[in-house]
Write an enzyme that holds these catalytic residues in place. Structure first.
Site, mmCIF file in Angstrom:
data_model
loop_
_atom_site.group_PDB
_atom_site.id
_atom_site.type_symbol
_atom_site.label_atom_id
_atom_site.label_comp_id
_atom_site.label_asym_id
_atom_site.label_seq_id
_atom_site.Cartn_x
_atom_site.Cartn_y
_atom_site.Cartn_z
ATOM 1 N N ALA A 131 0.797 -1.224 0.000
ATOM 2 C CA ALA A 131 0.000 0.000 0.000
ATOM 3 C C ALA A 131 0.833 1.278 0.000
ATOM 4 C CB ALA A 131 -0.925 -0.020 1.209
ATOM 5 N N ASN A 198 1.319 -3.614 7.509
ATOM 6 C CA ASN A 198 2.367 -4.363 6.821
ATOM 7 C C ASN A 198 3.356 -3.403 6.174
ATOM 8 O OD1 ASN A 198 1.780 -7.356 6.801
ATOM 9 N ND2 ASN A 198 -0.216 -6.488 6.361
ATOM 10 N N HIS A 228 -0.828 6.805 4.151
ATOM 11 C CA HIS A 228 0.525 6.527 4.653
ATOM 12 C C HIS A 228 1.443 7.668 4.231
ATOM 13 C CE1 HIS A 228 -0.634 2.492 5.737
ATOM 14 N NE2 HIS A 228 -1.030 2.240 4.501
HETATM 15 N N1 LIG Z 1 1.780 -5.979 2.111
HETATM 16 C C1 LIG Z 1 0.787 -5.100 2.207
HETATM 17 O O1 LIG Z 1 0.924 -3.914 1.935
HETATM 18 C C2 LIG Z 1 -0.551 -5.573 2.648
HETATM 19 C C3 LIG Z 1 -1.660 -4.753 2.479
HETATM 20 C C4 LIG Z 1 -2.891 -5.230 2.865
HETATM 21 C C5 LIG Z 1 -3.014 -6.471 3.463
HETATM 22 N N2 LIG Z 1 -1.909 -7.234 3.659
HETATM 23 C C6 LIG Z 1 -2.001 -8.553 4.320
HETATM 24 O O2 LIG Z 1 -2.366 -9.517 3.369
HETATM 25 C C7 LIG Z 1 -3.126 -10.544 4.021
HETATM 26 C C8 LIG Z 1 -4.424 -10.783 3.260
HETATM 27 O O3 LIG Z 1 -5.194 -9.590 3.250
HETATM 28 P P1 LIG Z 1 -6.742 -9.624 2.846
HETATM 29 O O4 LIG Z 1 -7.230 -8.224 2.846
HETATM 30 O O5 LIG Z 1 -6.923 -10.461 1.628
HETATM 31 O O6 LIG Z 1 -7.352 -10.388 4.114
HETATM 32 P P2 LIG Z 1 -8.760 -11.140 4.233
HETATM 33 O O7 LIG Z 1 -9.054 -11.221 5.680
HETATM 34 O O8 LIG Z 1 -9.770 -10.528 3.319
HETATM 35 O O9 LIG Z 1 -8.435 -12.610 3.681
HETATM 36 C C9 LIG Z 1 -7.545 -13.488 4.302
HETATM 37 C C10 LIG Z 1 -8.018 -14.917 4.012
HETATM 38 O O10 LIG Z 1 -6.989 -15.823 4.433
HETATM 39 C C11 LIG Z 1 -7.566 -16.880 5.212
HETATM 40 N N3 LIG Z 1 -6.548 -17.310 6.167
HETATM 41 C C12 LIG Z 1 -6.032 -16.615 7.209
HETATM 42 N N4 LIG Z 1 -5.066 -17.313 7.807
HETATM 43 C C13 LIG Z 1 -4.968 -18.495 7.147
HETATM 44 C C14 LIG Z 1 -4.153 -19.652 7.301
HETATM 45 N N5 LIG Z 1 -3.238 -19.737 8.276
HETATM 46 N N6 LIG Z 1 -4.321 -20.678 6.438
HETATM 47 C C15 LIG Z 1 -5.249 -20.596 5.457
HETATM 48 N N7 LIG Z 1 -6.060 -19.529 5.250
HETATM 49 C C16 LIG Z 1 -5.906 -18.483 6.091
HETATM 50 C C17 LIG Z 1 -8.815 -16.289 5.852
HETATM 51 O O11 LIG Z 1 -9.760 -17.309 6.104
HETATM 52 C C18 LIG Z 1 -9.291 -15.295 4.773
HETATM 53 O O12 LIG Z 1 -10.208 -15.895 3.876
HETATM 54 C C19 LIG Z 1 -3.338 -10.081 5.469
HETATM 55 O O13 LIG Z 1 -2.414 -10.704 6.339
HETATM 56 C C20 LIG Z 1 -3.078 -8.595 5.390
HETATM 57 O O14 LIG Z 1 -2.590 -8.072 6.624
HETATM 58 C C21 LIG Z 1 -0.699 -6.825 3.248
#
Ligand SMILES: NC(=O)c1ccc[n+]([C@@H]2O[C@H](COP(=O)([O-])OP(=O)(O)OC[C@H]3O[C@@H](n4cnc5c(N)ncnc54)[C@H](O)[C@@H]3O)[C@@H](O)[C@H]2O)c1
Length: 278
Positions: A131, A198, A228
């Site tokens: 992001a 993150n 941010h």
């Molecule tokens: N790098 C970045 O800038 C950035 C930005 C936004 C989100 N993220 C991260 O990316 C990840 C996904 O984000 P999102 O918005 O799609 O989240 P979300 O909650 O919409 O989806 C996550 C999915 O993963 C599943 N899940 C969680 N832990 C699991 C595991 N151990 N095994 C199997 N399935 C699992 C959940 O059931 C859910 O369906 C999050 O950890 C979030 O913090 C990173």
């Protein structure tokens, strides 16, 4: 010379907001690859995702089967726990890995395990810019950085459920004006707000590490953006970056840019194009 048209095979770990958009981008041909296997510990989430695709991937029974499936690259879009528990076995299974839940890597032992895994098994780990913008510049100046500060502003609704509120007296439902709710080192911030910043982890890894990278978190009930602001300074000069992100329609904690960045990163990994940027 004949062109190699073999598309990379992708396995997806996590079928939520980011995972679904990535899957749709592969399915529509925006990412030149094949999505062949998916896993989410919510069976409804994986079934819902697959129902949206023309080319249906296999839903694996567990994460071990995903790691062992015949794919070239596994995309993690699940959670920090998913990274902690599975990154090494994915690399051991000789798959490249793209990580979205970058906060997990601020645990030094996890970072070292993942780094060693890359070396031992000759595989790559990709961390999309997520992001924020400007990660290329932060990497370039990392040896000349004196100070790196991230100020993140979000609506309190987007912060709800964070570990921070378990021990704090602040109630996110009662914040009525812009309020600094946290200031500290990135290392602590990602633990207290694991689903939110993150970007703090990414900045730390690209720059001067998680104890020197400072984070300020502002809860603003009047905003509908995830903002941010990055301020960096050192021998190289000064750098200021501000990104006002529209939240994802399916997960307000996640910014639209994070998803677009993941898609662009995958296009770069899977395509044969001119590579732009450092
Ligand atoms: N790098 C970045 O800038 C950035 C930005 C936004 C989100 N993220 C991260 O990316 C990840 C996904 O984000 P999102 O918005 O799609 O989240 P979300 O909650 O919409 O989806 C996550 C999915 O993963 C599943 N899940 C969680 N832990 C699991 C595991 N151990 N095994 C199997 N399935 C699992 C959940 O059931 C859910 O369906 C999050 O950890 C979030 O913090 C990173």
């Amino acid at each position: 010379m004949p062109r190699n048209t073999g598309l990379k095979r992708i396995g997806l770990l996590g079928c939520g907001a980011i995972g679904t958009e990535i899957a749709i981008a592969v399915d529509s041909g925006k990412i030149p690859a094949k999505l062949t296997h998916v896993f989410d510990f919510s069976k409804e989430s994986s079934a819902l995702l697959v129902s949206k695709l023309k080319n249906k991937p296999v839903i694996t029974e567990n994460v071990g089967l995903l790691a062992a499936s015949p794919v070239d690259l596994i995309v993690e879009a699940a959670s920090q726990d998913a990274v902690r528990d599975n990154a090494l076995s994915i690399l051991q299974n000789r798959k490249d890995l793209m990580i979205m839940s970058v906060g997990a890597l601020l645990d030094e032992s996890i970072f070292d395990i993942v780094l060693e895994g890359c070396k031992d098994f000759g595989k790559h780990v990709y961390l999309p810019s997520g992001a924020i913008a400007g990660l290329d510049a932060i990497r370039a100046v990392k040896d000349e950085l004196d100070s790196l500060v991230l100020v993140t502003t979000k609506n309190p609704k987007a912060l709800k459920g964070a570990k921070f509120f378990e021990t704090s007296e602040i109630d996110p439902d009662k914040i009525s004006k812009p309020t600094v709710i946290y200031e500290g080192a990135a290392q602590e911030a990602v633990k207290l707000f694991p689903a939110n910043i993150n970007v703090a982890a990414l900045l730390s890894i690209a720059g001067i590490g998680s104890t020197k990278t400072r984070v300020k978190l502002v809860a603003d009930p009047n905003t509908d953006k995830n903002t941010h602001e990055i301020e960096a300074s050192g021998k190289f000069g000064r750098l200021s970056i501000k990104v006002e992100n529209v939240p994802s329609s399916s997960n307000p904690k996640t910014s639209r840019l994070a998803t677009l960045s993941a898609i662009e990163c995958l296009r770069k990994i899977c395509g044969s194009e001119i590579q732009i940027g450092t």
